[in-house]
Design a protein around this motif. Structure first.
Motif, PDB file in Angstrom:
ATOM      1  N   ASN A 327     -13.503  -9.399  39.833  1.00 43.38           N
ATOM      2  CA  ASN A 327     -14.521  -8.652  39.071  1.00 43.38           C
ATOM      3  C   ASN A 327     -13.912  -8.290  37.718  1.00 43.38           C
ATOM      4  OD1 ASN A 327     -16.274  -8.946  41.234  1.00 43.38           O
ATOM      5  ND2 ASN A 327     -15.419  -7.144  42.232  1.00 43.38           N
ATOM      6  N   ASN A 328     -13.844  -6.989  37.387  1.00 42.65           N
ATOM      7  CA  ASN A 328     -13.271  -6.654  36.072  1.00 42.65           C
ATOM      8  C   ASN A 328     -11.843  -6.168  36.169  1.00 42.65           C
ATOM      9  OD1 ASN A 328     -15.017  -7.369  34.152  1.00 42.65           O
ATOM     10  ND2 ASN A 328     -16.205  -5.461  34.211  1.00 42.65           N
ATOM     11  N   GLU A 329     -11.261  -6.293  37.363  1.00 40.29           N
ATOM     12  CA  GLU A 329      -9.932  -5.711  37.560  1.00 40.29           C
ATOM     13  C   GLU A 329      -8.864  -6.802  37.560  1.00 40.29           C
ATOM     14  OE1 GLU A 329      -9.896  -2.171  39.008  1.00 40.29           O
ATOM     15  OE2 GLU A 329     -11.528  -2.284  40.468  1.00 40.29           O
ATOM     16  N   LEU A 330      -7.730  -6.464  36.961  1.00 44.44           N
ATOM     17  CA  LEU A 330      -6.618  -7.413  36.923  1.00 44.44           C
ATOM     18  C   LEU A 330      -5.576  -7.012  37.966  1.00 44.44           C
ATOM     19  CD1 LEU A 330      -5.313  -9.855  35.482  1.00 44.44           C
ATOM     20  CD2 LEU A 330      -4.164  -8.220  33.969  1.00 44.44           C
ATOM     21  N   TYR A 331      -5.130  -7.999  38.748  1.00 42.13           N
ATOM     22  CA  TYR A 331      -4.130  -7.759  39.795  1.00 42.13           C
ATOM     23  C   TYR A 331      -2.896  -8.622  39.544  1.00 42.13           C
ATOM     24  CZ  TYR A 331      -7.626  -5.439  42.718  1.00 42.13           C
ATOM     25  OH  TYR A 331      -8.543  -4.562  43.213  1.00 42.13           O
ATOM     26  N   GLY A 352      -5.125  -2.854  36.288  1.00 34.89           N
ATOM     27  CA  GLY A 352      -6.063  -2.045  35.512  1.00 34.89           C
ATOM     28  C   GLY A 352      -7.387  -2.733  35.355  1.00 34.89           C
ATOM     29  N   GLU A 353      -8.223  -2.108  34.554  1.00 36.32           N
ATOM     30  CA  GLU A 353      -9.601  -2.579  34.456  1.00 36.32           C
ATOM     31  C   GLU A 353      -9.942  -2.916  33.016  1.00 36.32           C
ATOM     32  OE1 GLU A 353     -12.229   0.352  36.051  1.00 36.32           O
ATOM     33  OE2 GLU A 353     -14.000  -0.872  35.611  1.00 36.32           O
ATOM     34  N   PHE A 354     -10.628  -4.040  32.847  1.00 32.78           N
ATOM     35  CA  PHE A 354     -11.106  -4.399  31.513  1.00 32.78           C
ATOM     36  C   PHE A 354     -12.386  -3.619  31.230  1.00 32.78           C
ATOM     37  CE2 PHE A 354      -8.595  -8.026  32.837  1.00 32.78           C
ATOM     38  CZ  PHE A 354      -7.820  -8.248  31.707  1.00 32.78           C
ATOM     39  N   LYS A 355     -12.300  -2.666  30.287  1.00 35.17           N
ATOM     40  CA  LYS A 355     -13.495  -1.931  29.866  1.00 35.17           C
ATOM     41  C   LYS A 355     -14.070  -2.686  28.671  1.00 35.17           C
ATOM     42  CE  LYS A 355     -13.118   1.765  32.528  1.00 35.17           C
ATOM     43  NZ  LYS A 355     -14.117   2.108  33.521  1.00 35.17           N
ATOM     44  N   LYS A 356     -15.153  -2.190  28.098  1.00 31.18           N
ATOM     45  CA  LYS A 356     -15.829  -2.942  27.039  1.00 31.18           C
ATOM     46  C   LYS A 356     -14.876  -3.306  25.889  1.00 31.18           C
ATOM     47  CE  LYS A 356     -20.440  -2.967  25.160  1.00 31.18           C
ATOM     48  NZ  LYS A 356     -21.420  -2.080  24.568  1.00 31.18           N
TER      49      LYS A 356
END
Ligand SMILES: C[S@@+](CC[C@H](N)C(=O)[O-])C[C@H]1O[C@@H](n2cnc3c(N)ncnc32)[C@H](O)[C@@H]1O
Length: 431
Positions: A327-331, A352-356
């Motif tokens: 999804n929008n999360e990087l592992y 972490g997460e890719f925000k806009k």
């Protein structure tokens, strides 16, 4: 047949009597330290009345009435994991070696996986559970401890008899069971227990055992365990497996003080709370015939993904062998695992997460990274941080995200904006 009559069928009378007496007592509590975060000296100084396990490394018994170790910042930040000392023996007997690819087939909430991972950072663990909600609990336990060598999946291997056959060097099958060895109150035991439940469990366990053998490489090893006292779920299952398959052999488990071996299957052990400080556990080890070839070529770095995230990798000084966006999360993980048919729940460490317009580092990343470049908080500030409050502290820093730590333990992230430490401690953990 009631529970005591059932036990009397297979065990000597005096053993059953002692067992029933023991089950009326309080259970003992134990934990394994996460020495990536905390060392034994620090831990013993903080909690001097803990007791060393006689032979398991970094394992302690503690008295719940003296120390509430399930409720403190060290626990919240994965400095240790509380689990029963008998169930630790399952991964202890698995005895994994560097590069082993291990499947923990029924892994939630994660004890066996966590024990194995903490004892050897160079193994690769696929931790699975059939139940999605339990796989999420497993995932959050892995997250707290900051383990990069565990990938969590949510799959029923019984539904696909061909997938990943002959893939794993070692498998843990800590099977769903009637759970009698975990009951501490006799009344509860008599209410919950039925012989029908034992027979239903026996059937599922036998199917899982057969499936596990197929998933093992030739020469691979399987540890089978249950927390049931029932002969049907333990010795009988293993004896039936040996009768029906000619590609396996039983391994004799080394003795530990207080183990019990049923005369019909002397290679396997029970630990009973009467003789060993912990709950009941049955453990058997099976070897698949053939020569084991440990092909560590699975530890590849996925170059394309590394190129995609090179700014984040260099900003946080990351050293994972494999990266994946879910999804929008990087592992990031210490090894690569990719199978289109198997749903991934977590891929090592959540970075972490890719925000806009920006990348938000995860709380999990703070658990994984060392505290080398963290902002050190004093006790008053750490208390404020855990409550979720903002902290004012003028530091010679550029505005941005930083880890804060207390007594060498990373607590989490803050956003530093002109002398203000904006609190990013997860809302659910604030207290
Ligand atoms: C005894 S518990 C496992 C405890 C775990 N090994 C630990 O140490 O924390 C058994 C687990 O098996 C799971 N389970 C039941 N049937 C399964 C199946 N067919 N495949 C995978 N997991 C299954 C249950 O959801 C449950 O979480």
């Amino acid at each position: 047949m009631n529970f005591i009559e059932h036990l009397n069928k297979y065990y000597p009378d005096d053993l059953v009597e002692k067992l029933i007496k023991e089950l009326k007592k309080e259970r003992t509590s134990s934990l394994i330290l996460n020495t990536q975060k905390i060392d034994n000296i620090f831990f013993k100084n903080e909690f001097p009345e803990i007791e060393n396990h006689p032979f398991l490394k970094n394992v302690y018994y503690f008295d719940k009435k003296i120390y509430e170790l399930g409720k403190n910042y060290l626990f919240d930040n994965g400095a240790y994991y509380i689990m029963d000392a008998s169930s630790m023996l399952v991964s202890y007997f698995l005895n994994p070696k560097d590069n082993d690819l291990i499947l923990d087939m029924c892994a939630a909430p994660g004890g066996k996986t966590i024990f194995a991972s903490l004892n050897n950072k160079n193994i690769r663990i696929i931790a699975n559970d059939l139940s999605h909600s339990r796989a999420l609990t497993l995932s959050s336990n892995i997250e707290k401890l900051g383990l990069k060598n565990v990938i969590v999946i949510n799959f029923n291997f019984l539904n696909d008899q061909r997938i990943l056959n002959k893939t794993f060097d070692k498998i843990i099958l800590d099977a769903p069971c009637s759970g009698s060895a975990m009951f501490r109150k006799l009344e509860e035991m008599q209410d919950d227990w039925t012989y029908e439940k034992v027979l239903n469990c026996q059937k599922i366990q036998f199917d899982l055992l057969n499936r596990a053998i197929d998933l093992l490489k030739d020469g691979g090893e399987l540890i089978y365990s249950t927390c049931s006292f029932s002969y049907e779920e333990n010795e009988e299952n293993i004896l039936n497996l040996l009768k029906t398959r000619n590609d396996i052999e039983l391994t004799n488990l080394p003795s530990i003080k207080g183990d019990y071996r049923h005369p019909s299957l002397k290679e396997a052990i029970h630990v009973f709370p009467t003789f060993y400080k912990g709950e009941g556990q049955f453990i058997a080890k099976i070897k698949k015939k053939g020569e084991l070839i440990n092909n560590s070529k699975n530890i590849l770095s996925n170059e394309k993904e590394i190129k995609n995230y090179k700014d984040i990798i260099s900003l946080y000084n990351l050293d994972f062998a494999s990266y994946k966006k879910i999804n929008n999360e990087l592992y990031g993980s210490s090894f690569e695992f990719d199978n289109k048919k198997i749903p991934l729940v977590r891929y090592g460490v959540n970075i972490g997460e890719f925000k806009k317009n920006y990348f938000l580092p995860s709380f999990n990343l703070a658990h994984y990274l060392s505290n080398k470049n963290s902002i050190i908080l004093n006790e008053k500030e750490a208390k404020k941080y855990i409550k979720g409050e903002t902290i004012i502290k003028n530091l010679p820093l550029k505005d941005g995200y930083y880890i804060v730590s207390f007594k060498n333990i990373n607590l989490g992230y803050i956003k530093y904006v002109k002398g203000i430490l904006k609190n990013l401690y997860p809302k659910g953990l604030r207290h």
